[in-house]
Design a protein around this motif. Structure first.
Motif, PDB file in Angstrom:
ATOM      1  N   GLN A   1      26.882  71.399 -18.235  1.00 21.40           N
ATOM      2  CA  GLN A   1      26.922  72.397 -19.299  1.00 21.40           C
ATOM      3  C   GLN A   1      26.756  71.722 -20.664  1.00 21.40           C
ATOM      4  O   GLN A   1      26.023  72.201 -21.529  1.00 21.40           O
ATOM      5  CB  GLN A   1      28.257  73.147 -19.247  1.00 21.40           C
TER       6      GLN A   1
ATOM      7  N   GLN B   1      20.617  83.630 -18.650  1.00 18.32           N
ATOM      8  CA  GLN B   1      19.943  82.767 -19.612  1.00 18.32           C
ATOM      9  C   GLN B   1      18.585  82.279 -19.073  1.00 18.32           C
ATOM     10  O   GLN B   1      17.604  82.221 -19.809  1.00 18.32           O
ATOM     11  CB  GLN B   1      20.841  81.571 -19.897  1.00 18.32           C
TER      12      GLN B   1
ATOM     13  N   ASP C   1      23.438  80.172 -14.208  1.00 16.71           N
ATOM     14  CA  ASP C   1      23.363  81.024 -15.386  1.00 16.71           C
ATOM     15  C   ASP C   1      22.055  81.806 -15.332  1.00 16.71           C
ATOM     16  O   ASP C   1      21.097  81.514 -16.035  1.00 16.71           O
ATOM     17  CB  ASP C   1      23.415  80.135 -16.638  1.00 16.71           C
TER      18      ASP C   1
ATOM     19  N   MET D   1      19.582  75.606 -16.013  1.00 19.32           N
ATOM     20  CA  MET D   1      20.304  76.882 -16.133  1.00 19.32           C
ATOM     21  C   MET D   1      20.592  77.472 -14.763  1.00 19.32           C
ATOM     22  O   MET D   1      21.706  77.917 -14.480  1.00 19.32           O
ATOM     23  CB  MET D   1      19.470  77.883 -16.949  1.00 19.32           C
TER      24      MET D   1
END
Lengths: 230, 543
Positions: free
Chosen positions: B372, B407, B404, B399
């Motif tokens: 991250q 995103q 995620d 990502m």
């Protein structure tokens, strides 16, 4: 993993150490030739010693090349690349390679080949056969060698004649059978002839196959080695 | 033969043994050569060639530790430090030129076998320099791209009968092929074959057939060539091209695999194998070939940081999608990324890619916080200016590695807009999208679907399934394809072919689709319809 995979592959170990040995012998030969050039023998005894040194190391070199080539032949990793070459090139190169050996041995070598003669063969493999036979002849000839090439009935015929005592009867009868029955104590395993025949056989054209032949007599009255390439 | 002016020649001798260098130097001095430089290893040899161009380079194959004579030759060609008029002679203690050389990517002008004598050296250099003289006008014309002139000269030379005929024929054949003069090439090779079945002419003719679009015929000939001479490497490359042109990924891979077996030291072929296997979703083979590429790349000019990146992408993808690979690959990927940071000079772009990939590998090995952090840092970087497409793709990868999706989708949509005119970029995006964005891949899906739907209509359900599976392999996130599979499975059940594994398969397909489509998705209503049909057939579906 099974046990057999843990075992050393002796043939491979041998091949790679032969490779190293060949490197060393190459260095030995190069230094020896430099020594002979810088310090030429001043008497017959020295000339004789140089001759022995030179001959024996050339012989080791040739044998090691043979071993490597045969190893690769057996493991199907000997690339054969047949193309058209000028025959005089391969012969001249072997004469040049062995010129110093001929000089120290006081041997007169005559090369007979048409400058324009071209044929289809593997340059390196045929070159090493000629090299081995020349080195071998140095041992047996008295004073003369004739290296010649011409075309005979759709075959390239490379011939090496000497004025030595000639090949013994057993070899004339079946030259390459002797490899299997070779007596190690005899000092000669006839590996060279086996090698020459294998290489001859690798050359094929239509239904023809290459071969070798041994005779006695010829122009110089000694041994006559012939390599035929279709 | 001796109209060569030795005094003007500049020669470089490279060997790790000083005694050998001195011996050869002595031989050259005897011939009258005034300018002889000497090098004792690969790096020195290249450095000398960077400063000056030599007429003749005598380079030993075995240069001790580090790079070999072959690496040197590769790099000199790659950096264009030698031209067609300079001679590179590989010196080796080996028995046959082909043994050493068949294993590599490029060839020297000639080979010399140790031990070398002065007379041998003289003969060989004489012969080669004379040949160079004979071909110098042709080479000059080729260099100036005056192909007409080169062609005219080569035609004359190839019909003459002398020691340059064969070389002229080979060069002319190559020239014809590269200029697309296919019929002329065909004539030349056919004529050469009338005399003898020589490998180079047989291969030339196969390439002619390939260019004429007769891929089946070309393939048959190529098979015959490698069958007759299994160590004739160039034939495998053409064979691989042939399968590539026929669009058969599996056969392509097997042809490249054979080429690699014959030439295990060829980095370019290993690289090709990695790519081909990756395209075929054969992750294990792809990783193995990439691993070898990285190893070979340490000494080769064809090695680059990108190889480590490629390995990291493959390894991360394998771990993320639970492909059965040894769990050590992630750590291995990290190691390669680390090494490339230390060893190679990287562009700023490559540095960002390297970071992102490290993040992705962290993510798939459970170190989410590190991953991250890297992702967050990458935003600062990208604000600074234009970022390359491939780097953005690595951000998408990171990502997704962090799960995620929101995103990632945002960035993918942005990229799709930004590169809407760039088909190549769109093809790379297709892997991540539900449905392909590029024309080429849309056509692939459409044609496979058409074929499958026809089979389905004929109630040939198994064949239809094979067809859809092929499409799914290429576009694993394509909801439409998944639903086609579901429909074909239901067709099978309805036809009375009921089995437990069929039910399991059905269930997992619906599970997959559920993760891909929401209520707004165009395939949503079809998904619901097929679900109801499944329930009607008493198929138990999880969730």
């Amino acid at each position: 993993m099974s046990d057999s995979e843990d075992k050393i592959d002796f043939a491979m170990v041998l091949a790679s150490s032969v490779h190293d040995m060949k490197n060393s012998v190459g260095m030995l030969l190069a230094s020896l030739e430099a020594v002979i050039e810088e310090m030429p023998p001043t008497n017959a005894r020295q000339a004789n010693l140089f001759n022995t040194l030179h001959y024996e190391s050339s012989r080791i070199n040739g044998e090691l090349i043979q071993l490597l080539t045969i190893y690769r032949m057996n493991s199907d990793f000997l690339p054969v690349s047949i193309d058209e070459h000028y025959v005089v090139d391969v012969l001249e190169e072997q004469v040049a390679r062995n010129s110093s050996l001929m000089e120290t041995g006081n041997i007169e070598l005559e090369l007979r080949c048409d400058e324009d003669l071209a044929w289809y063969y593997d340059l390196d493999l045929v070159g090493s056969v000629v090299h081995n036979v020349l080195v071998n002849c140095v041992r047996y000839t008295k004073s003369r060698l004739i290296l010649s090439a011409d075309i005979e009935d759709e075959f390239l015929h490379i011939r090496i004649q000497d004025n030595g005592p000639g090949y013994p009867d057993t070899m004339l009868r079946s030259p390459t059978d002797l490899v299997d029955k070779a007596d190690v104590n005899d000092g000669d395993t006839h590996l060279g002839l086996y090698f020459a025949e294998c290489i001859a056989k690798m050359h094929k054209q239509n239904e023809h196959k290459g071969y070798i032949k041994l005779e006695n007599g010829g122009e110089l009255g000694g041994g006559v080695f012939s390599l035929f390439i279709p | 033969m001796s109209q060569i002016n030795y005094q003007k020649l500049s020669v470089l001798v490279a060997d790790d043994f000083s005694s050998f260098r001195n011996t050869v130097n002595g031989m050259l001095l005897n011939l009258g050569v005034m300018h002889v430089d000497m090098a004792s290893n690969g790096d020195e040899t290249i450095a000398l060639c960077e400063g000056k161009s030599y007429d003749v380079i005598l380079c030993d194959y075995d240069l001790g530790h580090g790079r070999s004579g072959q690496h040197v030759l590769e790099e000199l060609r790659y950096k264009q430090l030698i031209n067609a008029n300079s001679l590179f002679l590989m010196v080796s203690a080996e028995a046959s030129r082909n043994i050493v050389m068949s294993a590599y990517d490029c060839e020297p002008n000639d080979y010399l076998m140790k031990p070398i004598t002065g007379r041998m050296l003289e003969q060989r250099i004489n012969r080669l320099l004379t040949q160079r003289k004979v071909f110098s006008e042709v080479n000059d014309a080729l260099k100036k791209e005056d192909f007409d002139s080169a062609m005219t000269q080569l035609v004359d030379m190839s019909v003459a009968t002398n020691r340059y005929t064969v070389m002229a024929q080979k060069m002319l054949g190559e020239l014809f092929l590269s200029l697309g003069e296919v019929n002329k090439a065909e004539k030349l090779y056919t004529k050469a074959l009338e005399v003898r079945q020589l490998d180079w002419a047989r291969l030339g003719l196969a390439r002619v057939k390939q260019l004429q679009g007769e891929l089946d015929t070309a393939g048959q000939w190529l098979d015959k060539i490698v069958q007759d001479n299994p160590l004739y490497l160039p034939a495998y490359d053409v064979l691989a091209d042939n399968w590539e042109k026929r669009g058969d990924g599996e056969q392509l891979q097997s042809a490249v695999e054979k080429a690699v077996t014959v030439s295990p030291m060829s980095i370019l072929r290993q690289k090709r194998l990695a790519k081909v296997a990756d395209d075929n979703q054969d992750v294990r083979s792809a990783l193995a070939a990439m691993r070898k590429t990285i190893k070979l790349g340490r000494l080769s000019c064809h090695g680059s940081s990108d190889d480590a990146f490629m390995f990291a992408r493959m390894a991360a993808r394998a771990v993320e999608s639970n492909v059965d690979v040894p769990h050590t690959v992630a750590g291995e990927a990290m190691e390669y990324l680390h090494d490339s940071q230390k060893q190679n000079e990287m562009s700023s772009e490559q540095r960002i890619q390297c970071n992102l990939l490290q993040g992705r590998v962290h993510a798939c090995t459970g170190r989410r916080d590190k991953a991250q952090q890297i992702l967050n840092d990458s935003f600062d970087l990208s604000d600074r200016g234009k970022i390359q497409f491939d780097t953005d793709l690595d951000r998408v990868g990171l990502m997704l590695g962090l799960n995620d999706k929101e995103q990632a989708n945002e960035l993918l949509e942005k990229l799709q807009r930004q590169y809407s005119g760039d088909q190549q970029a769109l093809q790379k995006l297709d892997v991540y999208l539900d449905e392909p964005a590029s024309d080429a891949n849309q056509e692939v899906v459409a044609s496979i679907n058409r074929e499958g739907i026809d089979l389905y209509a004929d109630e040939r359900y198994d064949e239809a399934l094979t067809c859809f599976e092929r499409a799914r392999k290429q576009f694993p996130k394509h909801a439409g394809i998944h639903l086609n599979i579901a429909q074909a499975l239901l067709g099978k059940v309805k036809a009375g072919d009921y089995a437990d594994d069929l039910e399991r398969e059905c269930s997992s397909v619906f599970e997959m689709v559920a993760s891909l489509v929401d209520k707004k998705h165009p395939q949503y209503s079809r998904y619901m319809r097929l679900r109801r049909k499944a329930v009607g057939l008493k198929i138990h579906i999880h969730s």
